[in-house]
Write an enzyme that holds these catalytic residues in place. Sequence first.
Site, PDB file in Angstrom:
ATOM      1  N   HIS A   1     -13.632  26.406  -8.849  1.00 12.86           N
ATOM      2  CA  HIS A   1     -14.948  26.040  -9.387  1.00 12.86           C
ATOM      3  C   HIS A   1     -15.686  25.008  -8.547  1.00 12.86           C
ATOM      4  CE1 HIS A   1     -14.408  27.503 -13.837  1.00 12.86           C
ATOM      5  NE2 HIS A   1     -14.096  28.429 -12.941  1.00 12.86           N
ATOM      6  N   ASN A   2     -14.960  24.092  -7.914  1.00 20.47           N
ATOM      7  CA  ASN A   2     -15.619  22.979  -7.200  1.00 20.47           C
ATOM      8  C   ASN A   2     -15.580  23.141  -5.692  1.00 20.47           C
ATOM      9  OD1 ASN A   2     -13.721  21.317  -9.597  1.00 20.47           O
ATOM     10  ND2 ASN A   2     -15.929  21.517  -9.824  1.00 20.47           N
TER      11      ASN A   2
ATOM     12  N   ASP B   1      -1.178   6.699   3.048  1.00 19.11           N
ATOM     13  CA  ASP B   1      -0.870   5.307   3.376  1.00 19.11           C
ATOM     14  C   ASP B   1       0.643   5.124   3.285  1.00 19.11           C
ATOM     15  OD1 ASP B   1      -0.259   5.001   0.690  1.00 19.11           O
ATOM     16  OD2 ASP B   1      -1.753   3.448   0.293  1.00 19.11           O
TER      17      ASP B   1
ATOM     18  N   HIS C   1     -20.884  28.830  -9.631  1.00 18.45           N
ATOM     19  CA  HIS C   1     -20.223  27.616  -9.155  1.00 18.45           C
ATOM     20  C   HIS C   1     -20.814  27.161  -7.818  1.00 18.45           C
ATOM     21  CE1 HIS C   1     -17.511  28.158 -12.438  1.00 18.45           C
ATOM     22  NE2 HIS C   1     -17.138  29.346 -11.984  1.00 18.45           N
TER      23      HIS C   1
ATOM     24  N   CYS D   1      -1.707   8.632  -1.489  1.00 16.49           N
ATOM     25  CA  CYS D   1      -1.442   7.196  -1.529  1.00 16.49           C
ATOM     26  C   CYS D   1      -0.635   6.946  -2.802  1.00 16.49           C
ATOM     27  CB  CYS D   1      -2.730   6.373  -1.442  1.00 16.49           C
ATOM     28  SG  CYS D   1      -3.870   6.535  -2.832  1.00 16.49           S
TER      29      CYS D   1
ATOM     30  N   THR E   1      -1.501   6.125  -5.954  1.00 19.63           N
ATOM     31  CA  THR E   1      -2.074   6.846  -7.099  1.00 19.63           C
ATOM     32  C   THR E   1      -2.841   8.109  -6.697  1.00 19.63           C
ATOM     33  OG1 THR E   1      -4.119   5.588  -6.899  1.00 19.63           O
ATOM     34  CG2 THR E   1      -2.427   4.692  -8.385  1.00 19.63           C
TER      35      THR E   1
HETATM   36  C1  RB5 Z   1      -0.965   0.521  -2.185  1.00 14.03           C
HETATM   37  O1  RB5 Z   1      -0.190  -0.472  -2.769  1.00 14.03           O
HETATM   38  C2  RB5 Z   1      -1.816   1.230  -3.236  1.00 14.03           C
HETATM   39  O2  RB5 Z   1      -2.813   0.385  -3.691  1.00 14.03           O
HETATM   40  C3  RB5 Z   1      -2.380   2.506  -2.681  1.00 14.03           C
HETATM   41  O3  RB5 Z   1      -1.336   3.323  -2.235  1.00 14.03           O
HETATM   42  C4  RB5 Z   1      -3.162   3.374  -3.654  1.00 14.03           C
HETATM   43  O4  RB5 Z   1      -2.493   3.562  -4.846  1.00 14.03           O
HETATM   44  C5  RB5 Z   1      -4.579   2.999  -3.843  1.00 14.03           C
HETATM   45  O5  RB5 Z   1      -5.365   3.717  -4.484  1.00 14.03           O
END
Ligand code: RB5
Length: 149
Positions: free
Chosen positions: A102-103, A12, A137, A69, A71
Amino acid sequence: MTQTRRIVLSSDHAAIALRQAVADHISAKGWEVVDIGPATPESTHYPIHGAAAARRVASGECRLGIVLCGTGQGIMMAANKVEGIRCGVCSDTFSARMIRQHNDANMLALGARVVGEGLALDIVDAFLDAEFEGGRHATRVAMIENPEA
Ligand code: RB5
């Protein structure tokens, strides 16, 4: 198989710069990168991009995928909604290696607001350089797909 070293990338708006760094890094390692964007940093919706990348892997067009993204969590959740996708979000190299060994993870998620570029590229290396170990696995991975079995 033509998709052996083809990998899809998407993100994103929060991870445009890190996605470019990952693309350059992976290309230099000899992978064919299918970067499906977005190309510009306008605010967008991570589920669209996670699902789009996951479909490229699930269809067999790409062997692996990396999605990013802020996080890594939201785009990982979106990718995992596509049948056949096993995507893990990693902030350390040990986990990145283990989700392959493993996954049998076929996608990696990264958080651009969590890890710096240097660590992110080390995580990518750990993910790409590891191989699924199979054996016990494989039994467990099959149970992910069909938990009732
Ligand atoms: C965008 O602000 C943020 O929410 C997105 O990049 C991400 O961290 C969502 O999981």
